[in-house]
Design an enzyme around this catalytic site. Sequence first.
Site, PDB file in Angstrom:
ATOM      1  N   SER B  66       0.613  -1.179   0.123  1.00  0.00           N
ATOM      2  CA  SER B  66      -0.003   0.116  -0.126  1.00  0.00           C
ATOM      3  C   SER B  66       0.909   1.255  -0.076  1.00  0.00           C
ATOM      4  O   SER B  66       1.731   1.571   0.854  1.00  0.00           O
ATOM      5  CB  SER B  66      -0.835   0.061   1.336  1.00  0.00           C
ATOM      6  OG  SER B  66      -1.610   1.105   1.495  1.00  0.00           O
ATOM      7  N   HIS B  67       0.996   2.201  -1.025  1.00  0.00           N
ATOM      8  CA  HIS B  67       1.571   3.550  -1.078  1.00  0.00           C
ATOM      9  C   HIS B  67       1.045   4.179  -1.975  1.00  0.00           C
ATOM     10  O   HIS B  67       0.154   3.900  -2.703  1.00  0.00           O
ATOM     11  CB  HIS B  67       3.003   2.864  -1.776  1.00  0.00           C
ATOM     12  CG  HIS B  67       3.024   2.493  -3.050  1.00  0.00           C
ATOM     13  ND1 HIS B  67       2.750   1.101  -3.389  1.00  0.00           N
ATOM     14  CD2 HIS B  67       3.267   3.225  -4.162  1.00  0.00           C
ATOM     15  CE1 HIS B  67       2.747   1.157  -4.744  1.00  0.00           C
ATOM     16  NE2 HIS B  67       3.211   2.170  -5.251  1.00  0.00           N
TER      17      HIS B  67
END
Lengths: 88, 149
Positions: B66-67
Amino acid sequence: MITKKFVIKNEHGLHARPASLFCSMASKFKSDIKVKREGKNMEANGKSVISILMLEIYPGSIIEISANGVDEVITLNAITALINSNFE
Amino acid sequence: MLLNEMLLIDRIKVNVEAKGWEEAIDIGGNLLIDQALIEKSYIEAVKQTLRSLGPYIVLAPGIAISHSRPENGVHKTCMSLIQLKEPVEFGHDTNDPVKVIFTLATTDKEAHLQSLRQLMSLMMVSEDLEVLFTAKDVDDIIEVINKHS
């Protein structure tokens, strides 16, 4: 086996999203796909996002892609189109 | 920054319950929001990008990173890790369902590169990866993280 060289031009190089698009495309074909980057002593599996991210491909990087298999010509053509579109 | 400098023990949780991908992304993000390392806007941006561009952050079978971009609300380069009790679907063609979620936040393009390199090399070693999927104790995960830092 056929090989082709490219200069990567999209804004951030092969970060997560372009690398993911690359692998999705590569995985549609039967041929083995290997990717190398000039200056890095490693050969990546073109069907693994992790493997491609490890090459650390940035804007301006020169990469060499080889396809080996029954559909190698169409595979490399499809990848060429993807790279030339800057992964849009 | 080394992997074990970004992924500290209080940023790792195992056996986490989440009903779907959005809740899972939130839980991973909250570990960093609670320590004032990132803003909530950063995690909202992650979810918005996923809704519009698809689940490309699911980089390998069972694993999502997740980024988003630094400008979406990052105070300090950092990372969290959650291992889900039950895996969740992201809608990825080949890598669903997801059991392990890293949340990566970086203040600029360079700060995280060394740790990301270390994370990728961890992900190439299947027995170490297996620890992330199955560990019941955070200390077992820390051991693997240290090995690759």
